[in-house]
Structures are given as structure tokens and as C-alpha cells.
Design an enzyme around this catalytic site. Structure first.
Site, PDB file in Angstrom:
ATOM      1  N   GLY A  67      55.244  48.445  35.390  1.00  0.00           N
ATOM      2  CA  GLY A  67      54.645  47.570  36.386  1.00  0.00           C
ATOM      3  C   GLY A  67      55.548  47.323  37.573  1.00  0.00           C
ATOM      4  CG  PHE A  68      58.183  44.774  38.006  1.00  0.00           C
ATOM      5  CD1 PHE A  68      58.107  43.399  38.188  1.00  0.00           C
ATOM      6  CD2 PHE A  68      58.695  45.245  36.811  1.00  0.00           C
ATOM      7  CE1 PHE A  68      58.526  42.530  37.205  1.00  0.00           C
ATOM      8  CE2 PHE A  68      59.125  44.379  35.820  1.00  0.00           C
ATOM      9  CZ  PHE A  68      59.040  43.011  36.023  1.00  0.00           C
ATOM     10  CB  CYS A  69      54.109  49.389  41.300  1.00  0.00           C
ATOM     11  SG  CYS A  69      53.110  49.650  39.824  1.00  0.00           S
ATOM     12  N   GLY A  70      52.838  46.131  42.463  1.00  0.00           N
ATOM     13  CA  GLY A  70      51.748  45.544  43.229  1.00  0.00           C
ATOM     14  C   GLY A  70      50.378  45.967  42.713  1.00  0.00           C
TER      15      GLY A  70
END
Length: 300
Positions: free
Chosen positions: A88-91
Site C-alpha cells: 500500500g501507501f500509494c494513494g
């Protein structure tokens, strides 16, 4: 007042810790984008030449009757490959992909076709498992660094299903195309069956080379088309890897900026609370001094 100051200090420490993590993630993504772009550019010549070779064979064949190029009159099942990320952590990277994939599913089902879903990336697999959606094939663990071997493994499964009597009749890919560091767009492409379009030549048209085939053109296509499908899937994986890092960099930068704004806001609130506390202390001291002065004056 003291409790409020302690709470604000704890919040500032917590946000600073988060900002360090998001800043580190931003820097890591920035360094990986360069490598992802280089791999993407390195794969382009192979894709271009194999596409040119397939176009050359098809343009020099009078009768095109190959299972991978002939569309069935009444296709009953479509295969959809969704290329998502492992982490994750990709908007909104995965959300945009899955939304477009759902739109494609609705379109295909409205045309009377059943849909078999194939997914790469843990995020896409988890999304389907959470909703109890059946997945015909899934691959995880390489979204940030895909290899040609990964693309071949996916292509083998798709082609096997495509060539089965009751298998899929079309293959679509839903992936993210890397346009620039700031722009990535979701694209939907049908890779099988190939669409053969006859056009009239113009002055700017690049005429495919003339080939003489030994063995026959059909056997040449049997060898070329699987490589062509592998190449298209590999390109989609590389484009997605670069897009994922760009989306992650942008999302982490936004998170870091928001954290810095929160730190600034909490610091201002802490300073205001501290100022109010100091003002109150001064007022108490002044009040005490006045009381002592009045008491001394009364004794006199």
C-alpha cells in the site's frame, strides 16, 4: 492547563514520528522510480520488434485463420487480467484500477459474456477475497520488480484457458500506464484475439517488411503470438511498477506535507497554551504581591 500541554507535546512527537516514516517512504519510492523507468525503456525495443514481426506476418498472409486472431461470432466468456500492487501507501493507485475493472466487468456482462478474473498483486487478491469473488488465477510478490519469467507464467495460464474448448474467448488487461512522474492513467486493452485492420497506405505509412515463410505462416504465428502476448503482459507489469512508485512517492509527499502542517498547528496551540499559562502565573504572582502589600499597609 498542564494536562493540555502534555497532550499537545505527545501529539507533536507522534506526528513527527509519522512524518519521518512517510519521508523515508517518499525517498525510497523516488530512488526506485528511476530504476523502474530504465527497465520500462529497455523492454520497449523487444515489444516494438515482435509487434512489427507479427504485423509483417499478418500483412503478408492472404487468409488469416488463426485461433489467436479470429474472433468468435458469439463469445461466451472473457478473461480480465487486473494488475495491482503488492503493498500500500500509494494513494488511489489500486482503487482506480479496481473501479475501472468493475466498469469493464459490467460492460462485458451487459454484452452477455461471463467474466473470469485473473489478478496480480496482493491488494487486488485481497480485494476479491474480501468480497468472496472467484479468481481464476492469481500471482503475488513481484509488483515492484517484475521479471519476464513472471509475465510468461501469467501468459501461459491465459493462453491455456484461451485455447481450451470451454475456456475464455477474449483476454483484456486492466493496468496503469506511466505517463510522467505526475501523471499515471488506468488503461484497458484487449490483447486477444488480435484485431486485424485493413487500411490504405499513405505517404506517412510505414509499410511492414515483406516476408517469405518457411514453414507456413500459420506455424510462424504459432511461435510468434505467445511471445507477443508475453511481451504485452511484461510491458503492462513494468508500466504498473513505475506507476506504483510514482503514486507512492506522491502519496507519501502529501502525507509528509500534511504531517508538517499538523506539527505547525499543534506547536502554535502549545505556544498559545503556554502563553496563557504564563499569563495566569504572572497574574497570580501579581495578585499575591498586591495582597501582601495591602496586608502590610493595613498593619501600618
Amino acid at each position: 492547563m498542564g494536562a493540555q500541554l502534555r497532550q499537545l507535546r505527545r501529539r507533536i512527537r507522534s506526528v513527527k514520528s509519522t512524518a519521518k516514516i512517510t519521508r523515508a517512504q517518499e525517498l525510497i519510492a523516488s530512488s526506485r522510480i528511476v530504476r523502474a523507468q530504465q527497465r520500462m525503456q529497455a523492454a520497449l525495443p523487444y515489444e516494438r520488434e515482435i509487434t512489427r514481426a507479427v504485423s509483417g506476418v499478418l500483412s503478408n498472409t492472404t487468409v488469416i485463420d488463426h485461433p489467436l486472431t479470429v474472433r468468435k461470432e458469439n463469445p461466451a466468456r472473457a478473461g480480465v487480467l487486473i494488475v495491482t500492487s503488492d503493498s500500500g501507501f500509494c494513494g488511489g493507485f489500486n482503487a482506480n484500477l479496481l473501479r475501472e475493472a468493475e466498469a469493464l466487468r459490467g460492460l462485458l456482462e451487459s454484452q452477455g459474456m461471463a467474466v473470469s478474473t485473473f489478478v496480480t498483486g496482493r491488494k487486488g487478491v485481497t480485494w476479491h477475497e474480501f468480497r468472496n469473488r472467484e479468481v481464476a488465477g492469481k500471482w503475488v510478490g513481484f509488483s515492484r520488480n517484475p521479471s519476464y519469467r513472471d509475465a510468461k507464467a501469467i501468459a501461459d495460464v491465459l493462453l491455456e484457458s484461451f485455447q481450451e474448448e470451454d475456456g475464455i474467448d477474449e483476454i483484456h488487461i486492466v493496468s496503469t500506464e506511466f505517463v510522467s512522474m505526475l501523471t499515471q492513467k488506468v488503461v484497458v486493452k484487449r490483447i486477444l484475439p488480435l484485431e486485424v485492420v485493413e487500411t490504405e497506405a499513405s505517404e506517412t505509412t510505414v509499410i511492414p517488411p515483406y516476408f517469405e515463410f518457411e514453414p507456413a505462416a500459420g506455424e510462424v504465428l504459432n511461435a510468434l503470438l505467445p511471445r507477443y502476448v508475453e511481451s504485452r503482459i511484461f510491458t503492462a507489469l513494468l508500466q504498473s511498477a513505475a506507476s506504483e512508485e510514482a503514486a507512492r512517492r506522491r502519496a507519501m509527499k502529501s502525507a509528509t506535507d500534511n504531517a508538517n502542517e499538523l506539527i505547525k498547528k499543534f506547536t502554535q496551540e502549545m505556544n498559545q497554551a503556554r502563553q496563557a499559562e504564563i499569563t495566569q502565573e504572572i497574574s497570580e504572582i501579581v495578585g499575591g504581591a498586591e495582597a501582601l502589600s495591602d496586608a502590610a499597609a493595613g498593619k501600618e
